[in-house]
Write an enzyme that holds these catalytic residues in place. Structure first.
Site, PDB file in Angstrom:
ATOM      1  N   ASP A  25       1.041  -1.380   0.197  1.00  0.00           N
ATOM      2  CA  ASP A  25      -0.188  -0.065  -0.164  1.00  0.00           C
ATOM      3  C   ASP A  25       1.035   1.141  -0.237  1.00  0.00           C
ATOM      4  O   ASP A  25       0.254   2.622   0.759  1.00  0.00           O
ATOM      5  CB  ASP A  25      -1.288  -0.059   1.518  1.00  0.00           C
ATOM      6  CG  ASP A  25      -0.504  -0.283   2.911  1.00  0.00           C
ATOM      7  OD1 ASP A  25       0.613   0.173   2.563  1.00  0.00           O
ATOM      8  OD2 ASP A  25      -0.872   0.178   3.365  1.00  0.00           O
ATOM      9  N   GLU A  68       0.068  -8.993  -1.155  1.00  0.00           N
ATOM     10  CA  GLU A  68      -1.172  -8.400  -0.457  1.00  0.00           C
ATOM     11  C   GLU A  68      -1.942  -7.643  -0.587  1.00  0.00           C
ATOM     12  O   GLU A  68      -2.132  -6.939  -0.104  1.00  0.00           O
ATOM     13  CB  GLU A  68      -0.047  -7.314   0.927  1.00  0.00           C
ATOM     14  CG  GLU A  68      -0.169  -7.711   2.004  1.00  0.00           C
ATOM     15  CD  GLU A  68       0.831  -6.416   2.521  1.00  0.00           C
ATOM     16  OE1 GLU A  68       0.501  -5.744   2.798  1.00  0.00           O
ATOM     17  OE2 GLU A  68       1.655  -7.653   3.685  1.00  0.00           O
ATOM     18  N   GLU A  76      -2.548   5.395   3.184  1.00  0.00           N
ATOM     19  CA  GLU A  76      -1.788   3.654   2.200  1.00  0.00           C
ATOM     20  C   GLU A  76      -3.612   3.651   1.046  1.00  0.00           C
ATOM     21  O   GLU A  76      -3.310   2.362   0.510  1.00  0.00           O
ATOM     22  CB  GLU A  76      -1.400   2.791   3.157  1.00  0.00           C
ATOM     23  CG  GLU A  76      -0.407   3.172   3.397  1.00  0.00           C
ATOM     24  CD  GLU A  76       0.114   4.640   5.028  1.00  0.00           C
ATOM     25  OE1 GLU A  76      -0.856   5.394   5.159  1.00  0.00           O
ATOM     26  OE2 GLU A  76       0.972   5.147   4.140  1.00  0.00           O
ATOM     27  N   HIS A 130       5.731   5.385  12.649  1.00  0.00           N
ATOM     28  CA  HIS A 130       5.297   6.293  11.652  1.00  0.00           C
ATOM     29  C   HIS A 130       4.683   6.926  10.448  1.00  0.00           C
ATOM     30  O   HIS A 130       4.928   7.308   9.892  1.00  0.00           O
ATOM     31  CB  HIS A 130       6.760   5.814  10.471  1.00  0.00           C
ATOM     32  CG  HIS A 130       5.720   4.376   9.850  1.00  0.00           C
ATOM     33  ND1 HIS A 130       5.433   4.011   9.002  1.00  0.00           N
ATOM     34  CD2 HIS A 130       6.175   2.765  10.195  1.00  0.00           C
ATOM     35  CE1 HIS A 130       4.563   3.029   8.635  1.00  0.00           C
ATOM     36  NE2 HIS A 130       5.688   2.059   8.833  1.00  0.00           N
ATOM     37  N   ARG A 162       1.817   8.674   8.446  1.00  0.00           N
ATOM     38  CA  ARG A 162       1.566  10.276   8.421  1.00  0.00           C
ATOM     39  C   ARG A 162       0.294  10.642   8.743  1.00  0.00           C
ATOM     40  O   ARG A 162       0.596  11.077   9.048  1.00  0.00           O
ATOM     41  CB  ARG A 162       1.595  10.449   7.096  1.00  0.00           C
ATOM     42  CG  ARG A 162       2.498  10.563   5.647  1.00  0.00           C
ATOM     43  CD  ARG A 162       2.256  10.734   4.386  1.00  0.00           C
ATOM     44  NE  ARG A 162       3.127  10.714   3.559  1.00  0.00           N
ATOM     45  CZ  ARG A 162       4.852  10.429   3.328  1.00  0.00           C
ATOM     46  NH1 ARG A 162       5.068   9.201   4.077  1.00  0.00           N
ATOM     47  NH2 ARG A 162       5.876  11.051   2.865  1.00  0.00           N
ATOM     48  N   HIS A 183      12.006   5.761  12.897  1.00  0.00           N
ATOM     49  CA  HIS A 183      11.962   5.611  12.169  1.00  0.00           C
ATOM     50  C   HIS A 183      12.938   7.377  11.514  1.00  0.00           C
ATOM     51  O   HIS A 183      12.714   8.186  11.972  1.00  0.00           O
ATOM     52  CB  HIS A 183      10.850   5.532  11.938  1.00  0.00           C
ATOM     53  CG  HIS A 183       9.990   5.801   9.343  1.00  0.00           C
ATOM     54  ND1 HIS A 183      10.796   6.499   9.153  1.00  0.00           N
ATOM     55  CD2 HIS A 183       9.820   5.313   9.201  1.00  0.00           C
ATOM     56  CE1 HIS A 183      10.609   6.605   7.946  1.00  0.00           C
ATOM     57  NE2 HIS A 183       9.778   5.384   7.975  1.00  0.00           N
TER      58      HIS A 183
HETATM   59  C1  UD1 Z   1       6.506   4.542   3.741  1.00  0.00           C
HETATM   60  C2  UD1 Z   1       4.450   4.237   3.403  1.00  0.00           C
HETATM   61  C3  UD1 Z   1       4.309   3.547   3.923  1.00  0.00           C
HETATM   62  C4  UD1 Z   1       4.901   2.737   5.075  1.00  0.00           C
HETATM   63  C5  UD1 Z   1       6.791   2.776   5.604  1.00  0.00           C
HETATM   64  C6  UD1 Z   1       7.235   1.678   5.547  1.00  0.00           C
HETATM   65  C7  UD1 Z   1       3.515   6.254   1.430  1.00  0.00           C
HETATM   66  C8  UD1 Z   1       3.355   7.229   1.756  1.00  0.00           C
HETATM   67  N1  UD1 Z   1       4.775   5.847   2.783  1.00  0.00           N
HETATM   68  O1  UD1 Z   1       5.957   5.546   5.217  1.00  0.00           O
HETATM   69  O2  UD1 Z   1       3.201   3.218   4.014  1.00  0.00           O
HETATM   70  O3  UD1 Z   1       3.868   1.876   6.190  1.00  0.00           O
HETATM   71  O4  UD1 Z   1       7.345   3.828   4.232  1.00  0.00           O
HETATM   72  O5  UD1 Z   1       8.839   2.380   7.071  1.00  0.00           O
HETATM   73  O6  UD1 Z   1       3.881   5.068   0.625  1.00  0.00           O
HETATM   74  N2  UD1 Z   1      13.587   8.546   5.260  1.00  0.00           N
HETATM   75  C9  UD1 Z   1      16.091   8.580   5.245  1.00  0.00           C
HETATM   76  N3  UD1 Z   1      15.855   7.650   5.154  1.00  0.00           N
HETATM   77  C10 UD1 Z   1      15.425   6.776   4.815  1.00  0.00           C
HETATM   78  C11 UD1 Z   1      13.169   6.242   4.756  1.00  0.00           C
HETATM   79  C12 UD1 Z   1      13.100   7.572   4.886  1.00  0.00           C
HETATM   80  O7  UD1 Z   1      16.325   9.060   5.270  1.00  0.00           O
HETATM   81  O8  UD1 Z   1      15.679   5.412   4.393  1.00  0.00           O
HETATM   82  C13 UD1 Z   1      13.461   9.291   5.148  1.00  0.00           C
HETATM   83  C14 UD1 Z   1      13.158  10.800   4.427  1.00  0.00           C
HETATM   84  O9  UD1 Z   1      13.469  12.752   5.036  1.00  0.00           O
HETATM   85  C15 UD1 Z   1      12.143  10.943   3.329  1.00  0.00           C
HETATM   86  C16 UD1 Z   1      10.900  10.570   4.734  1.00  0.00           C
HETATM   87  O10 UD1 Z   1      11.588   9.472   6.118  1.00  0.00           O
HETATM   88  O11 UD1 Z   1      12.009  11.843   2.885  1.00  0.00           O
HETATM   89  C17 UD1 Z   1       9.744   9.758   4.207  1.00  0.00           C
HETATM   90  O12 UD1 Z   1       9.570   8.509   3.866  1.00  0.00           O
HETATM   91  P1  UD1 Z   1       8.441   8.463   2.879  1.00  0.00           P
HETATM   92  O13 UD1 Z   1       8.097   6.559   2.593  1.00  0.00           O
HETATM   93  O14 UD1 Z   1       8.125   9.324   3.018  1.00  0.00           O
HETATM   94  O15 UD1 Z   1       7.139   7.439   4.653  1.00  0.00           O
HETATM   95  P2  UD1 Z   1       7.726   7.047   5.163  1.00  0.00           P
HETATM   96  O16 UD1 Z   1       7.283   7.732   6.944  1.00  0.00           O
HETATM   97  O17 UD1 Z   1       9.071   5.710   5.637  1.00  0.00           O
HETATM   98  N1  UDP Z   2      11.509  -3.770  11.278  1.00  0.00           N
HETATM   99  C1  UDP Z   2      13.212  -3.542  10.561  1.00  0.00           C
HETATM  100  N2  UDP Z   2      14.172  -2.210  12.313  1.00  0.00           N
HETATM  101  C2  UDP Z   2      13.478  -2.278  12.463  1.00  0.00           C
HETATM  102  C3  UDP Z   2      12.320  -1.236  12.325  1.00  0.00           C
HETATM  103  C4  UDP Z   2      11.134  -2.417  12.442  1.00  0.00           C
HETATM  104  O1  UDP Z   2      14.107  -4.279   9.952  1.00  0.00           O
HETATM  105  O2  UDP Z   2      14.212  -1.306  13.281  1.00  0.00           O
HETATM  106  C5  UDP Z   2      11.009  -4.061   9.692  1.00  0.00           C
HETATM  107  C6  UDP Z   2       9.973  -5.282  11.173  1.00  0.00           C
HETATM  108  O3  UDP Z   2      10.004  -6.322  11.311  1.00  0.00           O
HETATM  109  C7  UDP Z   2       8.640  -5.444   9.749  1.00  0.00           C
HETATM  110  C8  UDP Z   2       9.036  -4.440   8.688  1.00  0.00           C
HETATM  111  O4  UDP Z   2      10.533  -3.361   9.357  1.00  0.00           O
HETATM  112  O5  UDP Z   2       9.058  -6.759   9.646  1.00  0.00           O
HETATM  113  C9  UDP Z   2       7.676  -2.838   9.002  1.00  0.00           C
HETATM  114  O6  UDP Z   2       8.420  -1.428   8.536  1.00  0.00           O
HETATM  115  P1  UDP Z   2       7.339  -0.376   9.288  1.00  0.00           P
HETATM  116  O7  UDP Z   2       6.947  -0.369  10.530  1.00  0.00           O
HETATM  117  O8  UDP Z   2       8.737   0.494   8.761  1.00  0.00           O
HETATM  118  O9  UDP Z   2       6.271  -0.670   7.905  1.00  0.00           O
HETATM  119  P2  UDP Z   2       4.643  -1.120   8.252  1.00  0.00           P
HETATM  120  O10 UDP Z   2       4.955  -2.663   7.861  1.00  0.00           O
HETATM  121  O11 UDP Z   2       4.047  -0.092   8.924  1.00  0.00           O
HETATM  122  O12 UDP Z   2       4.261  -0.568   6.279  1.00  0.00           O
END
Ligand code: UD1
Ligand code: UDP
Length: 383
Positions: free
Chosen positions: A97, A119, A133, A221, A223, A254
């Site tokens: 999602d 999924e 999502e 994390h 939004r 995060h």
């Molecule tokens: C995204 C997904 C969410 C998922 C989550 C898993 C969308 C809208 N959101 O949210 O569905 O549950 O990932 O974790 O698709 N950043 C870094 N390094 C990284 C990753 C993120 O610096 O490796 C920072 C950056 O500033 C980035 C911000 O996190 O702009 C947000 O990342 P983004 O992928 O937009 O949103 P998530 O909250 O991670």
């Molecule tokens: N996870 C990880 N390191 C962390 C936190 C989570 O590897 O510090 C793994 C966790 O085991 C799970 C996945 O990340 O499999 C969940 O990711 P996240 O919570 O970012 O996204 P969501 O599942 O909510 O989309």
């Protein structure tokens, strides 16, 4: 040979796509696989690719600090278009999602490429929660040709939306395949365990010197929780920590600046709260196993926890994963400070309640999802 383009971009998608990639690699005579990462995540994606030894063929490198949804969508679509036109796949696979999933599926749809959605069918039926999502998942399902639903309930959600039942395959969730891989490594190898403990210690938490403390593991994390939601969550964590000096709260934070900011501001100086960098997948699973319970807004963690016998309190008002709630391991506790505190205290003190949440059967499958997905794709192409 059928050409399959596998597209993903965030940490959880990588964890859940990895078993499928491994399964395709066992069928090299039948399929040519191309792995495209959008780079929606960067460091957190690399952590997973390393664990599963996956080297992407294409990296769209779209991540920007503090990116917004329009940036992610438009960058993925314009960059992925070039790659899809170049490769001309027979099938594109997307997962879940995220904006990566939706933007990639839409790109494929516009270019007349068949799409398989892994999924599929999870629903809250509330477009604002989880946001964005729920929309991503509904729209991706609408334009997909193959739907891989993890449970019967997710299949039924799709049928209610008039998606053809022939396109829906109930296959469990590949998160369990990944988890079995991880627990096998983590639980059967002393060297790996030592390295994991070392990583966790380097990141800021010493398991050996805090072994008598009960441990609550936290992640967050979403939004829709930005702003007041995160403030409430952090205030709750602060109260739980000060009420319970015999408990350590470990929080791999995060990398999103909108998460980092309130979390470090409110919790950095609390003695028994340990804010650490996001952990690699194996150390995270190891730490889940060492925890008393988990407080999270994550989706994937709700699916993993029943297999590890760990209760999960979910800081959200809705869930697209009702199976885990019905199984008893997962409870929704919302994002109000007082309610989070009450529910955590209850779990820390009420042994019967703890035990009833601990003993649940995992509703998300038996670790054979990736195999089943590839079997379905073989019969789809009659190969
Ligand atoms: C995204 C997904 C969410 C998922 C989550 C898993 C969308 C809208 N959101 O949210 O569905 O549950 O990932 O974790 O698709 N950043 C870094 N390094 C990284 C990753 C993120 O610096 O490796 C920072 C950056 O500033 C980035 C911000 O996190 O702009 C947000 O990342 P983004 O992928 O937009 O949103 P998530 O909250 O991670
Ligand atoms: N996870 C990880 N390191 C962390 C936190 C989570 O590897 O510090 C793994 C966790 O085991 C799970 C996945 O990340 O499999 C969940 O990711 P996240 O919570 O970012 O996204 P969501 O599942 O909510 O989309």
């Amino acid at each position: 040979m059928k050409k399959i383009l596998i597209v993903f971009g965030t940490r959880p998608e990588a964890i859940k796509m990895a078993p499928i990639i491994k399964e395709f690699q066992k069928n090299t005579g039948l399929f040519e696989i191309r792995i495209c990462v959008t780079g929606q995540h960067k460091e957190m994606l690399l952590q997973v690719l390393k664990v599963f030894d996956i080297v992407p063929d294409i990296d769209l490198k779209i991540m920007k600090p503090n990116q917004d949804l329009i940036d992610i969508n438009s960058l993925i679509m314009s960059k992925l278009k070039v790659e899809v036109l170049k490769y001309n796949p027979d099938l594109m696979l997307v997962h879940g999602d995220t904006t990566t999933a939706f933007a990639s599926a839409l790109t494929g749809f516009y270019l007349n490429v068949k799409i398989g959605h892994i999924e599929a069918g999870l629903r809250t039926f509330n477009l604002k929660s989880p946001w964005p999502e729920e929309m991503n998942r509904q729209f991706t399902d609408k334009i997909s040709d193959l739907h891989f639903a993890p449970t019967l309930q997710s299949k039924e959600n799709l049928i209610k939306e008039s998606i053809k039942s022939e396109s829906i395959h109930t296959v469990g969730n590949t998160v369990i395949d990944a988890l079995l891989f991880a627990t096998d490594k983590v639980n059967n190898n002393n060297t790996i365990q030592n390295n994991i403990e070392l990583q966790i210690e380097t990141f800021g938490y010493s398991l050996s010197s805090r072994k008598n403390q009960k441990k609550i593991l936290v992640t967050g994390h979403r939004r829709e929780n930005f702003g007041d939601g995160f403030k409430n969550i952090c205030e709750a964590i602060k109260k739980i920590a000060s009420n319970n000096p015999d408990v350590d709260i470990i929080y791999p934070v995060h990398l999103n600046p909108k998460v980092q900011e309130p979390v470090y501001k409110i919790l950095a100086d609390v003695e028994n709260v340990f804010l650490i960098k996001p952990l690699d997948y194996l150390p995270f699973i190891y730490l889940m196993q060492q925890s008393y319970f988990i407080l999270t807004d994550s989706g994937g963690i709700q699916e993993e926890a029943p297999s590890l016998g760990k209760p999960v309190l979910v800081m959200r008002d809705t869930s697209e994963r009702p199976e885990a709630i019905e199984a008893g391991t997962v409870k929704l506790v919302g994002t109000c400070t007082d309610n989070i505190v009450i529910e955590c205290e209850e779990l820390l003190t009420n042994c019967d309640k703890y035990l009833s949440m601990q003993n649940a059967k995992n509703p998300y499958g038996d670790g054979k999802s990736a195999f089943e997905i590839v079997q379905v794709i073989k019969s789809y192409f009659k190969i």
